[in-house]
Design an enzyme around this catalytic site. Sequence first.
Site, PDB file in Angstrom:
ATOM      1  N   ASP A 167       2.613  12.773  26.103  1.00 13.24           N
ATOM      2  CA  ASP A 167       3.627  13.821  26.270  1.00 13.24           C
ATOM      3  C   ASP A 167       3.182  15.158  25.672  1.00 13.24           C
ATOM      4  OD1 ASP A 167       5.205  12.024  27.551  1.00 13.24           O
ATOM      5  OD2 ASP A 167       6.640  11.730  25.928  1.00 13.24           O
ATOM      6  N   ARG A 198      15.921  18.825  30.867  1.00  9.76           N
ATOM      7  CA  ARG A 198      16.137  17.381  30.723  1.00  9.76           C
ATOM      8  C   ARG A 198      15.747  16.899  29.335  1.00  9.76           C
ATOM      9  NH1 ARG A 198      12.811  14.114  34.565  1.00  9.76           N
ATOM     10  NH2 ARG A 198      13.181  12.865  32.725  1.00  9.76           N
ATOM     11  N   CYS A 220      10.264  11.974  36.071  1.00 17.08           N
ATOM     12  CA  CYS A 220       9.157  12.896  36.343  1.00 17.08           C
ATOM     13  C   CYS A 220       8.091  12.222  37.181  1.00 17.08           C
ATOM     14  CB  CYS A 220       8.532  13.367  35.036  1.00 17.08           C
ATOM     15  SG  CYS A 220       9.486  14.638  34.235  1.00 17.08           S
ATOM     16  N   LYS A 231      14.608  12.568  22.028  1.00 18.25           N
ATOM     17  CA  LYS A 231      15.035  12.138  23.367  1.00 18.25           C
ATOM     18  C   LYS A 231      14.653  10.677  23.611  1.00 18.25           C
ATOM     19  CE  LYS A 231      12.443  13.057  27.252  1.00 18.25           C
ATOM     20  NZ  LYS A 231      12.282  11.842  28.070  1.00 18.25           N
ATOM     21  N   ASN A 232      13.398  10.354  23.330  1.00 19.46           N
ATOM     22  CA  ASN A 232      12.912   9.021  23.696  1.00 19.46           C
ATOM     23  C   ASN A 232      13.467   7.908  22.806  1.00 19.46           C
ATOM     24  OD1 ASN A 232      11.561  10.200  25.741  1.00 19.46           O
ATOM     25  ND2 ASN A 232       9.493   9.836  24.949  1.00 19.46           N
ATOM     26  N   ARG A 287       4.169   4.929  37.968  1.00 14.91           N
ATOM     27  CA  ARG A 287       5.232   4.442  37.097  1.00 14.91           C
ATOM     28  C   ARG A 287       5.973   3.206  37.645  1.00 14.91           C
ATOM     29  NH1 ARG A 287       8.053   9.481  34.065  1.00 14.91           N
ATOM     30  NH2 ARG A 287       7.900   8.081  32.300  1.00 14.91           N
TER      31      ARG A 287
END
Length: 418
Positions: free
Chosen positions: A304, A396, A116, A22-23, A121
């Site tokens: 994560d 997601r 999230c 994903k990242n 952030r």
Amino acid sequence: MLSYIISGGNKLSGRIKASGSKNAALPIIASCILNPEPVTLYNIPDIEDTKITLEILKILGCKITRNSDKIIICSKDMLKTAIPKDLMHKLRSTVVLAGAIIGRFKKATFSYPGGCNIGARPIDLHLDSFKKLGITIDEKDEYIHCKCKEIVGKRIKLKFPSVGATENIILASVYAKGATHITGAAKEPEIKDLAKCLNSMGAKIYGAGTSEITIFGVKKLHSTSYKIMSDRIETGTLLCAVACTGGTVTVENADAQNLLTVLYSLKEMGCKISINRDKIKLKAPEKLNPVSVETQPYPGFPTDMQPIIGAILTKAKGKSIVTENIFENRFKYSEELVRMGAKIKQKDKTLEIIGVDKMHGEIVMSKDLRGGAALVIAGLMSEGKTTVENIEYILRGYENLDEKLRMLGANIKKEKVV
Ligand code: UD1
């Protein structure tokens, strides 16, 4: 609202394939904006975050053809440079679209990203870096308007190795005049993957994967085909699901090199691990040993994976300590674990987890992506029925998590609750 219904207690075993990262996929999809020629991407995970990012590219005018895990993106006819606020809010990584749009069109309009809620952030490092590259930033009516005549390569020192800011600087600098040199860059493997993909289009990026990255500006990019790296966090999640339920698993399409700190912790917990090319095999012990983990930027223990490890330590043989150094609000899952019978005390950035013999099923709520996955794992290792609500967060970032866990023998199903 969607939920996972889990009947816990099954021993998980078997072989399973990790999906694409994903990242890595998100900034690589963004990088296609820089290239007016078609880019073919393989191994893109079919998850909500990639769907939203592709939807934004479409709205901006890119042509997208998808065939299973192969996607062709052509941004030749892209004209729009403003990202709609509602889509921008859906995920944090939309912020890297800004670097790509400015890099190509010398202007971009976007708003503060969502994603999230695991901490404040901010995006100050992104915006400060843009300013250093000669980009003017004007904040008006909740929108950030960026523009410049040309992007001029500069030395940029990051005061924290932010993954997204490093990616944004790379994307914005591909066509810069001269060279951009980043010091204090994030070293995550997904940044290396982004640079490899861009270099396969003709960019000149050196040092990605280290703290010093140099980008020599080029005049144009060309068509390419690129296979995205495998998802190290999904791999780690699947390994942990088996480590705590007592079976043996082989995760294929995995990259052990990118997961060393996690594999080391699993070994300390008593798991037997063997690595053969792109396969990681894990045999779980009868009962896990307690460990201490502390999150750090790569190559340290990944933030994560913190909730996932936190979940499996709830049934370890003694006291474990989990320290979160990257995000200040990433322990929300632990309150739900306590409701399932876990013994956890939080003190500032640290969780003290005392292993218990049994956990019981509960109705719990996912509050973010990895915290949600942690609750799924807790459900697998608990007695009785667990309902994990609000799994939209999990969808997601994990491709077919329930299906993969079922293939390993878990009793889990997805349900729509109205
Ligand atoms: C990326 C990952 C995410 C991972 C995180 C850390 C993607 C899509 N997401 O997120 O899964 O958890 O790296 O490995 O790749 N910060 C600032 N100012 C900024 C930017 C960041 O203060 O301008 C702070 C953040 O608040 C946070 C820390 O830096 O405390 C790390 O953030 P960053 O590395 O930027 O994470 P993301 O790129 O958002």
